[in-house]
Design a protein around this motif. Structure first.
Motif, PDB file in Angstrom:
ATOM      1  N   GLY A  52       0.683  -1.076   0.032  1.00  0.00           N
ATOM      2  CA  GLY A  52      -0.157   0.025   0.156  1.00  0.00           C
ATOM      3  C   GLY A  52       0.764   1.211   0.093  1.00  0.00           C
ATOM      4  O   GLY A  52       0.279   2.280  -0.215  1.00  0.00           O
ATOM      5  N   ASP A  53       2.195   1.149   0.214  1.00  0.00           N
ATOM      6  CA  ASP A  53       2.982   2.454  -0.092  1.00  0.00           C
ATOM      7  C   ASP A  53       3.546   2.955  -1.404  1.00  0.00           C
ATOM      8  O   ASP A  53       3.682   1.893  -2.290  1.00  0.00           O
ATOM      9  N   ARG A  54       3.182   4.201  -1.581  1.00  0.00           N
ATOM     10  CA  ARG A  54       3.573   4.563  -2.948  1.00  0.00           C
ATOM     11  C   ARG A  54       4.649   5.911  -2.901  1.00  0.00           C
ATOM     12  O   ARG A  54       4.651   6.492  -1.874  1.00  0.00           O
ATOM     13  N   THR A  55       5.327   5.966  -3.833  1.00  0.00           N
ATOM     14  CA  THR A  55       6.266   7.172  -3.968  1.00  0.00           C
ATOM     15  C   THR A  55       5.995   7.657  -5.205  1.00  0.00           C
ATOM     16  O   THR A  55       5.701   7.176  -6.143  1.00  0.00           O
ATOM     17  N   ILE A  56       6.257   8.973  -5.282  1.00  0.00           N
ATOM     18  CA  ILE A  56       5.808   9.861  -6.464  1.00  0.00           C
ATOM     19  C   ILE A  56       6.995   9.441  -7.605  1.00  0.00           C
ATOM     20  O   ILE A  56       8.184   9.299  -7.414  1.00  0.00           O
ATOM     21  N   ASN A  57       6.632   9.066  -8.960  1.00  0.00           N
ATOM     22  CA  ASN A  57       7.387   8.894  -9.938  1.00  0.00           C
ATOM     23  C   ASN A  57       7.644  10.411 -10.757  1.00  0.00           C
ATOM     24  O   ASN A  57       6.697  10.951 -11.082  1.00  0.00           O
ATOM     25  N   GLU A  58       8.676  11.198 -10.430  1.00  0.00           N
ATOM     26  CA  GLU A  58       8.939  12.448 -10.670  1.00  0.00           C
ATOM     27  C   GLU A  58       8.679  12.560 -12.507  1.00  0.00           C
ATOM     28  O   GLU A  58       8.325  13.601 -12.940  1.00  0.00           O
ATOM     29  N   VAL A  59       8.985  11.556 -13.268  1.00  0.00           N
ATOM     30  CA  VAL A  59       8.856  11.780 -14.722  1.00  0.00           C
ATOM     31  C   VAL A  59       7.376  11.770 -14.961  1.00  0.00           C
ATOM     32  O   VAL A  59       6.902  12.690 -15.816  1.00  0.00           O
ATOM     33  N   GLU A  60       6.623  10.786 -14.304  1.00  0.00           N
ATOM     34  CA  GLU A  60       5.235  11.064 -14.750  1.00  0.00           C
ATOM     35  C   GLU A  60       4.478  11.981 -14.226  1.00  0.00           C
ATOM     36  O   GLU A  60       3.659  12.436 -14.585  1.00  0.00           O
ATOM     37  N   ALA A  61       4.909  12.374 -12.937  1.00  0.00           N
ATOM     38  CA  ALA A  61       4.394  13.482 -12.197  1.00  0.00           C
ATOM     39  C   ALA A  61       4.681  14.961 -12.976  1.00  0.00           C
ATOM     40  O   ALA A  61       3.576  15.656 -12.942  1.00  0.00           O
ATOM     41  N   THR A  62       5.543  14.936 -13.850  1.00  0.00           N
ATOM     42  CA  THR A  62       5.720  16.271 -14.753  1.00  0.00           C
ATOM     43  C   THR A  62       4.665  16.380 -15.616  1.00  0.00           C
ATOM     44  O   THR A  62       3.940  17.297 -15.995  1.00  0.00           O
ATOM     45  N   VAL A  63       4.203  15.075 -16.107  1.00  0.00           N
ATOM     46  CA  VAL A  63       2.915  14.981 -17.089  1.00  0.00           C
ATOM     47  C   VAL A  63       1.695  15.328 -16.405  1.00  0.00           C
ATOM     48  O   VAL A  63       0.853  16.139 -16.750  1.00  0.00           O
ATOM     49  N   VAL A  64       1.454  14.976 -15.243  1.00  0.00           N
ATOM     50  CA  VAL A  64       0.387  14.991 -14.300  1.00  0.00           C
ATOM     51  C   VAL A  64       0.110  16.527 -13.955  1.00  0.00           C
ATOM     52  O   VAL A  64      -0.820  17.133 -13.961  1.00  0.00           O
ATOM     53  N   ARG A  65       1.250  17.188 -13.619  1.00  0.00           N
ATOM     54  CA  ARG A  65       1.219  18.607 -13.206  1.00  0.00           C
ATOM     55  C   ARG A  65       0.901  19.341 -14.334  1.00  0.00           C
ATOM     56  O   ARG A  65       0.211  20.342 -14.369  1.00  0.00           O
ATOM     57  N   ARG A  66       1.633  19.265 -15.450  1.00  0.00           N
ATOM     58  CA  ARG A  66       1.122  19.882 -17.000  1.00  0.00           C
ATOM     59  C   ARG A  66      -0.308  19.915 -17.326  1.00  0.00           C
ATOM     60  O   ARG A  66      -0.987  20.681 -17.498  1.00  0.00           O
ATOM     61  N   ILE A  67      -0.853  18.579 -17.047  1.00  0.00           N
ATOM     62  CA  ILE A  67      -2.423  18.489 -17.252  1.00  0.00           C
ATOM     63  C   ILE A  67      -3.151  19.355 -16.340  1.00  0.00           C
ATOM     64  O   ILE A  67      -4.204  19.896 -16.704  1.00  0.00           O
ATOM     65  N   PHE A  68      -2.783  19.088 -15.217  1.00  0.00           N
ATOM     66  CA  PHE A  68      -3.744  20.013 -13.990  1.00  0.00           C
ATOM     67  C   PHE A  68      -3.586  21.597 -14.441  1.00  0.00           C
ATOM     68  O   PHE A  68      -4.276  22.288 -14.292  1.00  0.00           O
ATOM     69  N   ALA A  69      -2.206  22.061 -14.750  1.00  0.00           N
ATOM     70  CA  ALA A  69      -1.940  23.423 -15.091  1.00  0.00           C
ATOM     71  C   ALA A  69      -2.728  23.619 -16.175  1.00  0.00           C
ATOM     72  O   ALA A  69      -3.507  24.892 -16.477  1.00  0.00           O
ATOM     73  N   ASP A  70      -2.846  22.681 -17.289  1.00  0.00           N
ATOM     74  CA  ASP A  70      -3.665  23.104 -18.393  1.00  0.00           C
ATOM     75  C   ASP A  70      -5.040  23.159 -18.161  1.00  0.00           C
ATOM     76  O   ASP A  70      -5.682  24.275 -18.669  1.00  0.00           O
ATOM     77  N   TYR A  71      -5.664  22.515 -17.269  1.00  0.00           N
ATOM     78  CA  TYR A  71      -6.965  22.341 -17.153  1.00  0.00           C
ATOM     79  C   TYR A  71      -7.176  23.802 -16.296  1.00  0.00           C
ATOM     80  O   TYR A  71      -8.309  24.510 -16.663  1.00  0.00           O
ATOM     81  N   LEU A  72      -6.375  24.109 -15.360  1.00  0.00           N
ATOM     82  CA  LEU A  72      -6.660  25.462 -14.787  1.00  0.00           C
ATOM     83  C   LEU A  72      -6.702  26.546 -15.459  1.00  0.00           C
ATOM     84  O   LEU A  72      -7.259  27.589 -15.158  1.00  0.00           O
ATOM     85  N   ALA A  73      -5.918  26.824 -16.708  1.00  0.00           N
ATOM     86  CA  ALA A  73      -5.813  27.737 -17.360  1.00  0.00           C
ATOM     87  C   ALA A  73      -6.808  27.479 -18.486  1.00  0.00           C
ATOM     88  O   ALA A  73      -6.926  28.731 -19.344  1.00  0.00           O
ATOM     89  N   GLY A  74      -7.782  26.565 -18.535  1.00  0.00           N
ATOM     90  CA  GLY A  74      -9.012  26.652 -19.358  1.00  0.00           C
ATOM     91  C   GLY A  74      -8.618  26.092 -20.769  1.00  0.00           C
ATOM     92  O   GLY A  74      -9.519  26.112 -21.559  1.00  0.00           O
ATOM     93  N   LYS A  75      -7.765  25.634 -20.751  1.00  0.00           N
ATOM     94  CA  LYS A  75      -7.357  24.725 -22.212  1.00  0.00           C
ATOM     95  C   LYS A  75      -8.283  23.754 -22.569  1.00  0.00           C
ATOM     96  O   LYS A  75      -8.780  23.658 -23.659  1.00  0.00           O
ATOM     97  N   PHE A  76      -8.512  23.003 -21.825  1.00  0.00           N
ATOM     98  CA  PHE A  76      -9.530  21.620 -22.012  1.00  0.00           C
ATOM     99  C   PHE A  76     -10.804  22.250 -22.251  1.00  0.00           C
ATOM    100  O   PHE A  76     -11.833  21.769 -22.969  1.00  0.00           O
ATOM    101  N   LEU A  77     -11.352  23.269 -21.332  1.00  0.00           N
ATOM    102  CA  LEU A  77     -12.672  23.575 -21.631  1.00  0.00           C
ATOM    103  C   LEU A  77     -12.750  24.302 -22.945  1.00  0.00           C
ATOM    104  O   LEU A  77     -13.879  24.141 -23.580  1.00  0.00           O
ATOM    105  N   ALA A  78     -11.828  24.884 -23.255  1.00  0.00           N
ATOM    106  CA  ALA A  78     -11.962  25.730 -24.516  1.00  0.00           C
ATOM    107  C   ALA A  78     -12.008  24.631 -25.804  1.00  0.00           C
ATOM    108  O   ALA A  78     -12.804  24.868 -26.651  1.00  0.00           O
ATOM    109  N   ARG A  79     -11.402  23.834 -25.588  1.00  0.00           N
ATOM    110  CA  ARG A  79     -11.322  22.624 -26.650  1.00  0.00           C
ATOM    111  C   ARG A  79     -12.839  21.922 -26.470  1.00  0.00           C
ATOM    112  O   ARG A  79     -13.297  21.665 -27.746  1.00  0.00           O
ATOM    113  N   ASN A  80     -13.245  21.748 -25.482  1.00  0.00           N
ATOM    114  CA  ASN A  80     -14.576  21.019 -25.342  1.00  0.00           C
ATOM    115  C   ASN A  80     -15.566  21.986 -26.164  1.00  0.00           C
ATOM    116  O   ASN A  80     -16.446  21.554 -26.715  1.00  0.00           O
ATOM    117  N   ARG A  81     -15.523  23.216 -25.961  1.00  0.00           N
ATOM    118  CA  ARG A  81     -16.581  23.984 -26.260  1.00  0.00           C
ATOM    119  C   ARG A  81     -16.619  24.135 -27.828  1.00  0.00           C
ATOM    120  O   ARG A  81     -17.582  24.117 -28.553  1.00  0.00           O
TER     121      ARG A  81
END
Length: 210
Positions: A167-196
């Protein structure tokens, strides 16, 4: 009398020999009855909550072709634990003229299907409740509730007694970079604009058809 044997176990915690144990007991019973086992069917590490198992599906198919006259299993819950599936399996076998016999209960009848089906359904519900309770406890302790999410690695370590600590997990920094970018893009409204942008043509086309 031609018969078929069926055996199943559902957990990695059970021994693979459980299958052989079930088949051995069934063969001994068949010999005492003077029956001839023409084939056997098995499902390893497969839940009885569904009939979507290769072994039981092959058994049903062969039964419909008249390959045998009896299905012999250790107990009805080896064939199915689901109330609806148990009734459906019994109905299919009856249609094919095949009897279901278990070591624990003998010939399976409508009464067995009703009572055992209810008991097995209650067992599955209790098992699900215990599983969810266990997962909630693991999460409350800061552990993973199961599976491996993108962005994390499994921590492999052992307790003092040699048992693995799960049950223990540690952050994979390579994959975490992708996750952080996805969240940053979402907060910037990029996904919403594409959906519209995608949704607008569909709405216009539907309006035009009306």
């Amino acid at each position: 009398m031609k018969i078929a044997l069926y055996a199943r176990y559902s957990s990695d915690n059970q021994r693979d020999a459980s299958i052989e144990d079930q088949l051995r007991l069934c063969r001994l019973h068949a010999e005492k009855q003077g029956w001839t086992a023409v084939d056997y069917y098995t499902d390893r590490v497969a839940s009885g909550a569904s009939l979507l198992r290769p072994g039981i599906q092959e058994l049903i198919s062969d039964a419909m072709r008249g390959k045998f006259a009896i299905v012999l299993a250790e107990a009805m819950d080896r064939l199915s634990r689901d109330q609806e599936d148990s009734a459906g399996l019994f109905k299919r076998m009856a249609f094919a003229g095949v009897r279901i016999v278990t070591l624990s209960g003998g010939d399976v009848t409508h009464l067995h299907v009703g009572l055992k089906g209810t008991m097995n359904a209650l067992f599955l519900k209790a098992l699900a409740d215990k599983t969810r309770r266990g997962l909630r406890g693991r999460v409350a302790d800061g552990k993973s509730g199961g599976g491996l999410c993108f962005g994390y690695d499994v921590v492999k370590q052992f307790a003092a007694n040699g048992e693995p600590i799960r049950g223990d997990r540690t952050i994979n920094e390579v994959e975490a970079t992708v996750v952080r970018r996805i969240f940053a893009d979402y907060l910037a409204g990029k996904f919403l604009a594409r959906n519209r942008f995608r949704a607008e043509p569909r709405r216009c086309a539907w309006t035009a058809r009306r």
